[in-house]
Scaffold this motif. Structure first.
Motif, PDB file in Angstrom:
ATOM      1  N   HIS A 138       0.729  -1.198   0.182  1.00  0.00           N
ATOM      2  CA  HIS A 138      -0.162  -0.064   0.083  1.00  0.00           C
ATOM      3  C   HIS A 138       0.960   1.196  -0.027  1.00  0.00           C
ATOM      4  O   HIS A 138       1.924   1.412   0.832  1.00  0.00           O
ATOM      5  CB  HIS A 138      -0.916   0.118   1.209  1.00  0.00           C
ATOM      6  CG  HIS A 138      -2.108   0.953   1.111  1.00  0.00           C
ATOM      7  ND1 HIS A 138      -3.092   0.874   2.090  1.00  0.00           N
ATOM      8  CD2 HIS A 138      -2.414   2.027   0.432  1.00  0.00           C
ATOM      9  CE1 HIS A 138      -3.967   1.873   1.732  1.00  0.00           C
ATOM     10  NE2 HIS A 138      -3.586   2.464   0.644  1.00  0.00           N
ATOM     11  N   ILE A 139       0.673   2.123  -1.082  1.00  0.00           N
ATOM     12  CA  ILE A 139       1.340   3.428  -1.063  1.00  0.00           C
ATOM     13  C   ILE A 139       0.455   4.524  -0.653  1.00  0.00           C
ATOM     14  O   ILE A 139      -0.589   4.651  -1.359  1.00  0.00           O
ATOM     15  CB  ILE A 139       1.911   3.549  -2.471  1.00  0.00           C
ATOM     16  CG1 ILE A 139       3.089   2.473  -2.699  1.00  0.00           C
ATOM     17  CG2 ILE A 139       2.586   5.113  -2.686  1.00  0.00           C
ATOM     18  CD1 ILE A 139       3.745   2.344  -4.045  1.00  0.00           C
ATOM     19  N   VAL A 140       0.848   5.467   0.267  1.00  0.00           N
ATOM     20  CA  VAL A 140       0.071   6.463   0.496  1.00  0.00           C
ATOM     21  C   VAL A 140       0.726   7.774   0.107  1.00  0.00           C
ATOM     22  O   VAL A 140       1.885   8.131   0.588  1.00  0.00           O
ATOM     23  CB  VAL A 140      -0.460   6.485   1.866  1.00  0.00           C
ATOM     24  CG1 VAL A 140      -1.288   7.746   2.448  1.00  0.00           C
ATOM     25  CG2 VAL A 140      -1.245   5.332   2.367  1.00  0.00           C
ATOM     26  N   ASN A 141       0.331   8.717  -0.721  1.00  0.00           N
ATOM     27  CA  ASN A 141       0.988   9.714  -1.085  1.00  0.00           C
ATOM     28  C   ASN A 141       0.318  11.045  -0.614  1.00  0.00           C
ATOM     29  O   ASN A 141      -0.898  11.184  -0.619  1.00  0.00           O
ATOM     30  CB  ASN A 141       1.150   9.991  -2.723  1.00  0.00           C
ATOM     31  CG  ASN A 141       1.911   8.919  -3.296  1.00  0.00           C
ATOM     32  OD1 ASN A 141       2.845   8.538  -2.596  1.00  0.00           O
ATOM     33  ND2 ASN A 141       1.626   8.481  -4.305  1.00  0.00           N
ATOM     34  N   ILE A 142       1.073  12.039   0.148  1.00  0.00           N
ATOM     35  CA  ILE A 142       0.362  13.156   0.754  1.00  0.00           C
ATOM     36  C   ILE A 142       0.422  14.180  -0.479  1.00  0.00           C
ATOM     37  O   ILE A 142       1.643  15.080  -0.572  1.00  0.00           O
ATOM     38  CB  ILE A 142       1.128  13.665   2.114  1.00  0.00           C
ATOM     39  CG1 ILE A 142       0.890  12.236   3.062  1.00  0.00           C
ATOM     40  CG2 ILE A 142       0.189  14.760   2.876  1.00  0.00           C
ATOM     41  CD1 ILE A 142      -0.211  11.777   3.358  1.00  0.00           C
ATOM     42  N   SER A 143      -0.712  14.722  -1.000  1.00  0.00           N
ATOM     43  CA  SER A 143      -0.862  15.811  -2.086  1.00  0.00           C
ATOM     44  C   SER A 143      -1.373  16.940  -1.194  1.00  0.00           C
ATOM     45  O   SER A 143      -0.837  17.240   0.028  1.00  0.00           O
ATOM     46  CB  SER A 143      -1.340  15.357  -3.105  1.00  0.00           C
ATOM     47  OG  SER A 143      -1.762  16.612  -3.907  1.00  0.00           O
ATOM     48  N   SER A 144      -2.109  17.501  -2.015  1.00  0.00           N
ATOM     49  CA  SER A 144      -2.646  18.857  -1.121  1.00  0.00           C
ATOM     50  C   SER A 144      -3.844  19.508  -1.871  1.00  0.00           C
ATOM     51  O   SER A 144      -4.203  18.963  -3.097  1.00  0.00           O
ATOM     52  CB  SER A 144      -1.593  20.001  -1.226  1.00  0.00           C
ATOM     53  OG  SER A 144      -2.260  21.163  -0.710  1.00  0.00           O
TER      54      SER A 144
END
Length: 249
Positions: free
Chosen positions: A131-137
């Protein structure tokens, strides 16, 4: 119990997420640039679970490769990658922007995410899980004046997340893209280069999100049933209608 790798884990959203997931019994690899702060956070979180720390700058490919390759065998099988490290520098129009600020944002928010992901994805593909969680905005949703480069880097995170999902779903790897609105952390203090008075105005007159609110959201995604993937999540404080509009008292 999962082994979870978190970049930018020494403050703000990264630290809050590491703490929450550690309390839930997961093994956590915390990553950051400042070794002394890493050791302090490691000591705090070790009260809840096993913690391993890696000191490197995501903007430096050689440091990323050396650090991740140095993981002991029992820590190499990473179940969850949380790409949290990132930054905002300056709030100037393009014509007056500082190229060193642009480089810092592009290198940290985009290239750093790619460097770390490239090192960890092959193992997930081999195991057919991850699982990859990317923090965008929310800055990726609407460009705002004087924040063009920052907004562009976060739009890139959205696009990279979509591309990852297209490439990795067949391998059983989930990809989640988180878009936080206004979160009261050191974000604005960094953006305004230590000007605390200016930074405080960003959060004046309303209740901004807290780092723990985003950590809760990440934990929800990470703990979802195996057959469920939260692909995208946008989180605003109640007073924020869209990236540029906040209703203040």
């Amino acid at each position: 119990m999962k082994t979870i790798f978190i970049t930018g884990a020494t403050s703000g959203i990264g630290k809050a997420t590491a703490e929450l997931l550690a309390k839930q019994g997961n093994r956590i690899i915390i990553c950051g640039r400042r070794s002394e702060v890493l050791e302090t956070v490691k000591a705090e979180l070790s009260a809840f679970t096993e913690i391993f720390s890696l000191q490197f700058d995501v903007r430096n490919l050689e440091e990323v490769e050396n650090a991740i390759n140095s993981l002991p065998e029992e820590w190499k099988n990473i179940d969850v990658l949380i790409n949290n490290a990132g930054n905002a520098h300056g709030l100037d129009p393009l014509s007056a922007g500082k190229t060193e600020d642009w480089d810092s944002m592009i290198d940290g928010n985009v290239k750093g995410l790619l460097y770390v992901s490239k090192m960890i994805i092959p193992g997930m593909k081999e195991r057919n899980s991850g699982h990859i969680v990317n923090i965008s905005s929310v800055a990726a949703r609407q460009t705002y004046i004087n924040g063009v480069v920052y907004c562009a880097t976060k739009k890139a995170v959205d696009v990279i997340s979509e591309g990852m999902r297209l490439e990795l779903t067949e391998f059983g790897i989930k990809v989640t893209n988180i878009q936080p609105g206004a979160v009261e952390t050191d974000f604005s203090l960094v953006r305004f280069k230590g000007d605390s008075e200016r930074a405080s105005t960003v959060y004046a007159g309303y209740e901004a999100l807290k780092a723990g609110d985003i950590a809760d959201s990440i934990a929800y995604c990470v703990n979802a049933p195996k057959h469920v993937c939260i692909s995208d999540m946008t989180i605003y404080p109640a007073a924020q209608a869209e990236p540029r509009t906040i209703y203040r008292k």
